[in-house]
Design an enzyme around this catalytic site. Structure first.
Site, PDB file in Angstrom:
ATOM      1  N   ASN A 247       0.860  -1.188   0.000  1.00 26.88           N
ATOM      2  CA  ASN A 247       0.000   0.000   0.000  1.00 26.88           C
ATOM      3  C   ASN A 247       0.905   1.251   0.000  1.00 26.88           C
ATOM      4  O   ASN A 247       0.824   2.117   0.864  1.00 26.88           O
ATOM      5  CB  ASN A 247      -0.956   0.004   1.206  1.00 26.88           C
ATOM      6  CG  ASN A 247      -2.041   1.060   1.054  1.00 26.88           C
ATOM      7  OD1 ASN A 247      -2.287   1.866   1.932  1.00 26.88           O
ATOM      8  ND2 ASN A 247      -2.668   1.111  -0.104  1.00 26.88           N
TER       9      ASN A 247
ATOM     10  N   HIS B  41       3.034   4.569  -0.456  1.00 27.16           N
ATOM     11  CA  HIS B  41       2.765   6.000  -0.599  1.00 27.16           C
ATOM     12  C   HIS B  41       4.102   6.735  -0.708  1.00 27.16           C
ATOM     13  O   HIS B  41       5.173   6.100  -0.711  1.00 27.16           O
ATOM     14  CB  HIS B  41       1.917   6.519   0.565  1.00 27.16           C
ATOM     15  CG  HIS B  41       2.440   6.125   1.927  1.00 27.16           C
ATOM     16  ND1 HIS B  41       3.660   6.534   2.408  1.00 27.16           N
ATOM     17  CD2 HIS B  41       1.911   5.335   2.897  1.00 27.16           C
ATOM     18  CE1 HIS B  41       3.851   6.043   3.604  1.00 27.16           C
ATOM     19  NE2 HIS B  41       2.812   5.299   3.930  1.00 27.16           N
TER      20      HIS B  41
ATOM     21  N   VAL C  74       7.672  11.624   5.913  1.00 26.91           N
ATOM     22  CA  VAL C  74       7.088  12.456   4.851  1.00 26.91           C
ATOM     23  C   VAL C  74       5.677  12.828   5.296  1.00 26.91           C
ATOM     24  O   VAL C  74       4.938  11.982   5.812  1.00 26.91           O
ATOM     25  CB  VAL C  74       7.045  11.686   3.506  1.00 26.91           C
ATOM     26  CG1 VAL C  74       6.419  12.546   2.415  1.00 26.91           C
ATOM     27  CG2 VAL C  74       8.451  11.250   3.094  1.00 26.91           C
TER      28      VAL C  74
ATOM     29  N   HIS D  38       7.021   5.651   1.501  1.00 27.58           N
ATOM     30  CA  HIS D  38       7.800   4.479   1.044  1.00 27.58           C
ATOM     31  C   HIS D  38       8.705   4.871  -0.115  1.00 27.58           C
ATOM     32  O   HIS D  38       9.852   4.420  -0.210  1.00 27.58           O
ATOM     33  CB  HIS D  38       6.857   3.371   0.561  1.00 27.58           C
ATOM     34  CG  HIS D  38       5.957   2.822   1.618  1.00 27.58           C
ATOM     35  ND1 HIS D  38       4.606   3.068   1.654  1.00 27.58           N
ATOM     36  CD2 HIS D  38       6.222   2.023   2.688  1.00 27.58           C
ATOM     37  CE1 HIS D  38       4.072   2.447   2.690  1.00 27.58           C
ATOM     38  NE2 HIS D  38       5.024   1.808   3.337  1.00 27.58           N
TER      39      HIS D  38
ATOM     40  N   ARG E 113      -2.476   3.676   7.014  1.00 28.55           N
ATOM     41  CA  ARG E 113      -3.740   3.683   7.763  1.00 28.55           C
ATOM     42  C   ARG E 113      -4.558   4.955   7.500  1.00 28.55           C
ATOM     43  O   ARG E 113      -5.749   4.990   7.813  1.00 28.55           O
ATOM     44  CB  ARG E 113      -3.476   3.546   9.255  1.00 28.55           C
ATOM     45  CG  ARG E 113      -2.966   2.166   9.632  1.00 28.55           C
ATOM     46  CD  ARG E 113      -3.002   1.920  11.126  1.00 28.55           C
ATOM     47  NE  ARG E 113      -2.850   0.514  11.427  1.00 28.55           N
ATOM     48  CZ  ARG E 113      -1.696  -0.128  11.484  1.00 28.55           C
ATOM     49  NH1 ARG E 113      -0.577   0.517  11.273  1.00 28.55           N
ATOM     50  NH2 ARG E 113      -1.653  -1.421  11.772  1.00 28.55           N
TER      51      ARG E 113
END
Ligand code: PAF
Length: 294
Positions: free
Chosen positions: A33, A35, A179, A38, A190
């Site tokens: 997941n 973003h 970030v 990452h 989440r």
């Protein structure tokens, strides 16, 4: 980008790169997941040179609540596109049965004492055993020269560093700053589970961290005596904004111990629920400046 699902194949690939091609290997472990947070880890790995390998594995061992594991967002196709566009050399995305052939009856676990026990360790019993165990397994499979972690999960970062030091893993651990969205909310997988109303309220968490840091920095001679009063004010503000706070503390940045007079490198850490979503964040507090994890 190579996509590898079999644990033995990822070891073979790592050996090929490191021994045959004599390149270094930087590793970014994730649960998917993906973003911008990452992708900042991936960019950091890229900048360090050599090959970059990312893992996506939603590790059942680190979820103490079955509903949290079930609700954890899984977006593999989209993640693959993002990683390929970011110039990642290989993705390792094993099945749970390949990582844990004996299911939850795993015969050995890694337990890091000390730094894993307070804060998240208190509210999520067993969580860091699960994290340390899967990261140890991933390090053994991937055999990276370097691994990159985010400062958003600051306690996790310290747990991994303690594990690497205690067990002599030949891996350098690099940390990358948190970030944030433009309104200050720390990026997290989440966040997507927040209702639109809660998403609007969520930046109050970071505003409280900043205001707590500012209040402490006004009176550095009064550390740590003024901390309880500053934190109580912020906790009250969070409650008024609709949060339920698990903890809001100021701790020593090196080991998350209670600060005493003369400690100058601290961190404000928070975990709080908004609706059914648990958010964590932190802000480094050093004499004279906001700095570091943030
Ligand atoms: O931070 C995460 O995403 C996870 O805790 C990690 C380090 C990938 C271990 O499962």
């Amino acid at each position: 980008m190579r996509i590898v699902r079999d644990p033995s194949q990822v070891t073979a690939l790592s050996r090929e790169w490191r021994f045959r091609d004599t390149t270094t290997l930087a590793f970014v472990p994730t649960m998917g997941n993906l973003h911008e947070g990452h992708l900042a880890l991936v960019r950091h790995a890229r900048e360090r040179g050599g090959r970059v390998l990312v893992s996506i594995f939603v590790n059942p061992l680190q979820f103490e609540r079955p509903d949290d594991l079930e609700l954890y967002p899984r977006t593999l196709e989209e993640d693959i596109r993002k990683l390929a566009a970011a110039g990642v050399d290989a993705l390792f995305c094993p099945e749970a049965a390949a990582m844990y052939p004996s299911g939850s009856l795993i015969p050995a676990r890694v337990v890091v004492s000390g730094v894993s026990e307070a804060l998240e360790g208190e509210y999520r019993p067993g969580h860091f055993d699960g994290v340390a165990t899967v990261v140890a397994k991933l390090f053994n499979l991937v055999q990276p020269d370097l691994a990159v972690f985010g400062e958003k999960d600051f306690q996790q970062l310290l747990v991994i560093r303690a594990m690497v030091e205690a067990l002599d893993f030949p891996v350098v651990i690099d940390a990358v700053p948190t970030v944030r969205e433009s309104d200050g909310l720390a990026l997290s997988s989440r966040n997507g589970r927040l209702s639109p109303h809660d998403r609007q309220r969520a930046p109050e968490l970071y505003r409280c961290l900043r205001d707590a840091a500012e209040a402490c920095l006004l009176e550095p001679d009064q550390w740590p005596g003024i901390f309880p009063e500053v934190l109580a004010r912020m906790e009250h503000r969070l409650e008024k904004a609709g949060f339920r706070t698990d903890y809001l503390r100021i701790r020593r940045a090196r080991d998350l111990g209670e600060p005493v007079a003369g400690d100058h490198d601290l961190i404000i850490v928070v975990a709080a629920w908004l609706g059914g979503v648990r958010l964590i964040d932190n802000l480094r507090l050093r004499h004279g400046k906001f700095a570091g994890a943030g």
